[in-house]
Design a protein around this motif. Structure first.
Motif, PDB file in Angstrom:
ATOM      1  N   ALA A 171       0.822  -1.205   0.000  1.00  7.68           N
ATOM      2  CA  ALA A 171       0.000   0.000   0.000  1.00  7.68           C
ATOM      3  C   ALA A 171       0.857   1.257   0.000  1.00  7.68           C
ATOM      4  CB  ALA A 171      -0.939  -0.009   1.215  1.00  7.68           C
ATOM      5  N   ALA A 172       2.007   1.216   0.694  1.00  4.80           N
ATOM      6  CA  ALA A 172       2.891   2.380   0.763  1.00  4.80           C
ATOM      7  C   ALA A 172       3.466   2.712  -0.604  1.00  4.80           C
ATOM      8  CB  ALA A 172       4.017   2.127   1.759  1.00  4.80           C
ATOM      9  N   ARG A 173       3.853   1.691  -1.362  1.00  8.36           N
ATOM     10  CA  ARG A 173       4.393   1.941  -2.704  1.00  8.36           C
ATOM     11  C   ARG A 173       3.348   2.606  -3.590  1.00  8.36           C
ATOM     12  NH1 ARG A 173       7.849  -2.571  -1.785  1.00  8.36           N
ATOM     13  NH2 ARG A 173       6.187  -4.076  -2.131  1.00  8.36           N
ATOM     14  N   ALA A 174       2.090   2.179  -3.455  1.00  5.60           N
ATOM     15  CA  ALA A 174       1.013   2.758  -4.261  1.00  5.60           C
ATOM     16  C   ALA A 174       0.728   4.197  -3.862  1.00  5.60           C
ATOM     17  CB  ALA A 174      -0.255   1.906  -4.125  1.00  5.60           C
ATOM     18  N   THR A 175       0.933   4.523  -2.593  1.00  5.21           N
ATOM     19  CA  THR A 175       0.585   5.852  -2.083  1.00  5.21           C
ATOM     20  C   THR A 175       1.766   6.814  -2.090  1.00  5.21           C
ATOM     21  OG1 THR A 175      -1.099   4.872  -0.638  1.00  5.21           O
ATOM     22  CG2 THR A 175      -0.376   7.110  -0.110  1.00  5.21           C
ATOM     23  N   LEU A 176       2.938   6.339  -1.661  1.00  5.03           N
ATOM     24  CA  LEU A 176       4.085   7.223  -1.458  1.00  5.03           C
ATOM     25  C   LEU A 176       5.114   7.155  -2.584  1.00  5.03           C
ATOM     26  CD1 LEU A 176       4.678   6.539   2.353  1.00  5.03           C
ATOM     27  CD2 LEU A 176       3.469   8.469   1.329  1.00  5.03           C
ATOM     28  N   GLY A 177       5.183   6.022  -3.296  1.00  2.00           N
ATOM     29  CA  GLY A 177       6.120   5.935  -4.403  1.00  2.00           C
ATOM     30  C   GLY A 177       6.960   4.669  -4.359  1.00  2.00           C
ATOM     31  N   THR A 178       7.634   4.420  -5.464  1.00  2.00           N
ATOM     32  CA  THR A 178       8.394   3.183  -5.620  1.00  2.00           C
ATOM     33  C   THR A 178       9.684   3.152  -4.812  1.00  2.00           C
ATOM     34  OG1 THR A 178       9.437   4.102  -7.609  1.00  2.00           O
ATOM     35  CG2 THR A 178       7.467   2.750  -7.925  1.00  2.00           C
ATOM     36  N   HIS A 179      10.058   4.285  -4.176  1.00  4.87           N
ATOM     37  CA  HIS A 179      11.251   4.261  -3.327  1.00  4.87           C
ATOM     38  C   HIS A 179      11.015   3.439  -2.063  1.00  4.87           C
ATOM     39  CE1 HIS A 179       8.882   7.664  -1.756  1.00  4.87           C
ATOM     40  NE2 HIS A 179       9.434   7.391  -0.589  1.00  4.87           N
ATOM     41  N   ILE A 180       9.776   3.063  -1.800  1.00  6.95           N
ATOM     42  CA  ILE A 180       9.480   2.178  -0.671  1.00  6.95           C
ATOM     43  C   ILE A 180       9.764   0.750  -1.135  1.00  6.95           C
ATOM     44  CG2 ILE A 180       7.791   1.471   1.049  1.00  6.95           C
ATOM     45  CD1 ILE A 180       8.358   4.427   1.174  1.00  6.95           C
TER      46      ILE A 180
ATOM     47  N   PRO B  60       3.938  15.240   6.331  1.00  8.42           N
ATOM     48  CA  PRO B  60       2.493  14.975   6.422  1.00  8.42           C
ATOM     49  C   PRO B  60       2.029  13.785   5.594  1.00  8.42           C
ATOM     50  CG  PRO B  60       2.931  16.949   5.111  1.00  8.42           C
ATOM     51  CD  PRO B  60       4.215  16.576   5.765  1.00  8.42           C
ATOM     52  N   ALA B  61       2.613  13.576   4.405  1.00  4.65           N
ATOM     53  CA  ALA B  61       2.178  12.455   3.561  1.00  4.65           C
ATOM     54  C   ALA B  61       2.505  11.124   4.218  1.00  4.65           C
ATOM     55  CB  ALA B  61       2.845  12.544   2.190  1.00  4.65           C
ATOM     56  N   GLU B  62       3.718  11.017   4.765  1.00  2.00           N
ATOM     57  CA  GLU B  62       4.113   9.771   5.416  1.00  2.00           C
ATOM     58  C   GLU B  62       3.303   9.516   6.686  1.00  2.00           C
ATOM     59  OE1 GLU B  62       7.498  10.870   2.764  1.00  2.00           O
ATOM     60  OE2 GLU B  62       6.234  11.979   4.170  1.00  2.00           O
ATOM     61  N   VAL B  63       3.019  10.570   7.443  1.00  4.92           N
ATOM     62  CA  VAL B  63       2.230  10.403   8.662  1.00  4.92           C
ATOM     63  C   VAL B  63       0.797  10.002   8.316  1.00  4.92           C
ATOM     64  CG1 VAL B  63       1.265  11.592  10.667  1.00  4.92           C
ATOM     65  CG2 VAL B  63       3.655  11.952  10.058  1.00  4.92           C
ATOM     66  N   ALA B  64       0.224  10.631   7.286  1.00  2.23           N
ATOM     67  CA  ALA B  64      -1.146  10.297   6.876  1.00  2.23           C
ATOM     68  C   ALA B  64      -1.232   8.836   6.458  1.00  2.23           C
ATOM     69  CB  ALA B  64      -1.595  11.205   5.737  1.00  2.23           C
ATOM     70  N   PHE B  65      -0.237   8.377   5.667  1.00  6.56           N
ATOM     71  CA  PHE B  65      -0.271   6.976   5.266  1.00  6.56           C
ATOM     72  C   PHE B  65      -0.068   6.056   6.468  1.00  6.56           C
ATOM     73  CE2 PHE B  65       1.798   3.007   4.323  1.00  6.56           C
ATOM     74  CZ  PHE B  65       0.821   2.426   3.523  1.00  6.56           C
TER      75      PHE B  65
ATOM     76  N   LEU C 289       8.623   7.641  10.022  1.00  7.02           N
ATOM     77  CA  LEU C 289      10.071   7.792   9.898  1.00  7.02           C
ATOM     78  C   LEU C 289      10.670   6.684   9.030  1.00  7.02           C
ATOM     79  CD1 LEU C 289      11.332   8.904  13.436  1.00  7.02           C
ATOM     80  CD2 LEU C 289      11.338  10.226  11.312  1.00  7.02           C
ATOM     81  N   HIS C 290      10.146   5.481   9.134  1.00  5.57           N
ATOM     82  CA  HIS C 290      10.634   4.389   8.291  1.00  5.57           C
ATOM     83  C   HIS C 290      10.391   4.695   6.815  1.00  5.57           C
ATOM     84  CE1 HIS C 290      11.948   1.246  11.085  1.00  5.57           C
ATOM     85  NE2 HIS C 290      10.992   1.660  11.896  1.00  5.57           N
ATOM     86  N   PHE C 291       9.241   5.291   6.507  1.00  3.19           N
ATOM     87  CA  PHE C 291       8.931   5.606   5.108  1.00  3.19           C
ATOM     88  C   PHE C 291       9.770   6.781   4.602  1.00  3.19           C
ATOM     89  CE2 PHE C 291       4.758   3.805   6.602  1.00  3.19           C
ATOM     90  CZ  PHE C 291       4.969   2.561   6.019  1.00  3.19           C
ATOM     91  N   VAL C 292      10.024   7.767   5.463  1.00  2.00           N
ATOM     92  CA  VAL C 292      10.918   8.868   5.085  1.00  2.00           C
ATOM     93  C   VAL C 292      12.327   8.320   4.872  1.00  2.00           C
ATOM     94  CG1 VAL C 292      11.959  11.042   5.831  1.00  2.00           C
ATOM     95  CG2 VAL C 292       9.543  10.603   6.303  1.00  2.00           C
ATOM     96  N   ASN C 293      12.756   7.453   5.774  1.00  2.00           N
ATOM     97  CA  ASN C 293      14.099   6.888   5.701  1.00  2.00           C
ATOM     98  C   ASN C 293      14.313   6.104   4.411  1.00  2.00           C
ATOM     99  OD1 ASN C 293      16.548   6.703   7.394  1.00  2.00           O
ATOM    100  ND2 ASN C 293      16.233   4.502   7.181  1.00  2.00           N
ATOM    101  N   ALA C 294      13.231   5.522   3.889  1.00  2.00           N
ATOM    102  CA  ALA C 294      13.337   4.736   2.648  1.00  2.00           C
ATOM    103  C   ALA C 294      13.828   5.587   1.490  1.00  2.00           C
ATOM    104  CB  ALA C 294      11.984   4.114   2.314  1.00  2.00           C
ATOM    105  N   GLN C 295      13.528   6.880   1.520  1.00  2.00           N
ATOM    106  CA  GLN C 295      13.969   7.780   0.443  1.00  2.00           C
ATOM    107  C   GLN C 295      15.485   7.877   0.389  1.00  2.00           C
ATOM    108  OE1 GLN C 295      12.742  11.867   0.897  1.00  2.00           O
ATOM    109  NE2 GLN C 295      13.025  12.322  -1.274  1.00  2.00           N
ATOM    110  N   PHE C 296      16.131   7.729   1.545  1.00  2.00           N
ATOM    111  CA  PHE C 296      17.576   7.908   1.618  1.00  2.00           C
ATOM    112  C   PHE C 296      18.338   6.589   1.611  1.00  2.00           C
ATOM    113  CE2 PHE C 296      15.451  11.429   3.727  1.00  2.00           C
ATOM    114  CZ  PHE C 296      15.925  12.485   2.984  1.00  2.00           C
ATOM    115  N   GLY C 297      17.617   5.486   1.748  1.00  2.00           N
ATOM    116  CA  GLY C 297      18.274   4.186   1.731  1.00  2.00           C
ATOM    117  C   GLY C 297      19.247   3.991   2.870  1.00  2.00           C
ATOM    118  N   ALA C 298      19.021   4.685   3.983  1.00  2.00           N
ATOM    119  CA  ALA C 298      19.922   4.579   5.129  1.00  2.00           C
ATOM    120  C   ALA C 298      19.639   3.293   5.902  1.00  2.00           C
ATOM    121  CB  ALA C 298      19.749   5.789   6.049  1.00  2.00           C
TER     122      ALA C 298
END
Length: 287
Positions: free
Chosen positions: A80-89, A128-133, A159-168
């Motif tokens: 669901a996160a990939r569909a909502t937030l993007g393929t970086h998840i 806000p987008a990551e928190v809403a999801f 935070l896990h979804f934000v962190n996915a953007q950076f691949g940390a």
């Protein structure tokens, strides 16, 4: 595929034909087998690929401690996160997120007190987008596992979804970035003596720009192509904003050692101008 190491009856380290190590999860997959034997692929229920600084052994230890049902609900969340937030998840988020979900579920069943997460307010308005999801993710968990986690759990999930953007490999970088984003808005507040509406479009765009600036710096990339003439025009027209952009760049250098380019400073100044113009016009419209 061959068995490289057996961790227990349900978790083994396998190696495929290309030499890639994979952590394999399945009931009975490690029973009465040993290193060098063929993997019974019919028993594989989940496959995990070590990445970043996470070794196969560490990944296997995580997987061994997480109930399969918690991994499965986390897979639903990621889909669901990939569909909502993007393929970086990507699936690299699966194990750390499943580990957190499993820990939260265990605490909820035991009736443990809620954890006070640092920067909770900052996270809610900066991402806000990551928190809403993440609030949607809490509903997915409740549907699949029958436990309603506290609403506050949306904060660490985000935070896990934000962190996915950076691949940390962990949340340290994202937490440091959150602190710097908060300090950056504080610089603007102090410079202009204005109230900043965290829900406004200019703030959202500014935070997005800063997030991509962080990503570029993480990847060793720099913005290029802005002409010197444009820089001089902005410096002459909006000297205060240009200076403020420079202060933000200095903060990034102080915190992370980054040499922020003049092109980046220009874009920071433009965002500061939009943000302050919006805040000023909003104040003037109040009765």
């Amino acid at each position: 595929m061959k068995v490289r190491k057996v961790f227990n009856n349900s978790v083994v380290l396998g190696v495929d034909e290309r030499g890639t190590e994979l952590v394999l999860l399945g009931r009975g997959i490690g029973f009465q087998t040993s290193a060098g034997a063929d993997v019974d692929t019919s028993l594989i229920e989940k496959t995990f690929v070590p990445g970043g600084s996470t070794t196969a052994e560490r990944l296997a230890a995580f997987v061994d401690e997480i109930p399969l049902e918690d991994i499965e609900v986390t897979e639903e969340i990621l889909k669901a996160a990939r569909a909502t937030l993007g393929t970086h998840i990507t699936d690299h988020v699966l194990v750390p997120l499943a580990d957190h979900v499993s820990f939260a579920l265990r605490r909820a069943r035991e009736g443990a007190a809620e954890i006070e997460y640092p920067l909770r307010w900052e996270i809610q308005y900066l991402y806000p987008a990551e928190v809403a999801f993440s609030r949607d993710a809490l509903r997915i968990i409740e549907q699949h596992r029958g436990v309603r986690l506290p609403d506050l759990e949306a904060v660490p999930l985000a935070l896990h979804f934000v962190n996915a953007q950076f691949g940390a490999p962990d949340l340290t970088v994202t937490l440091r970035m959150t602190e710097v984003l908060t300090e950056t808005l504080g610089i603007i507040r102090a410079e202009y003596g204005i109230e900043i509406d965290e829900d406004s479009v200019p703030v959202a765009r500014f935070v997005t720009h800063l997030r991509y600036l962080f990503l570029r710096e993480q990847q060793g990339k720099k913005l290029k192509g802005v002409g010197d003439e444009l820089k001089e025009v902005l410096r002459a027209a909006r000297p205060r904003e240009y200076d403020c952009g420079g202060r933000v760049a200095a903060l990034l250098n102080q915190r992370f050692g980054w040499e922020v380019t003049a092109d980046e400073v220009l874009y920071l100044a433009l965002h500061v101008a939009r943000l302050t113009d919006d805040a000023t016009s909003t104040t003037e419209e109040r009765p």
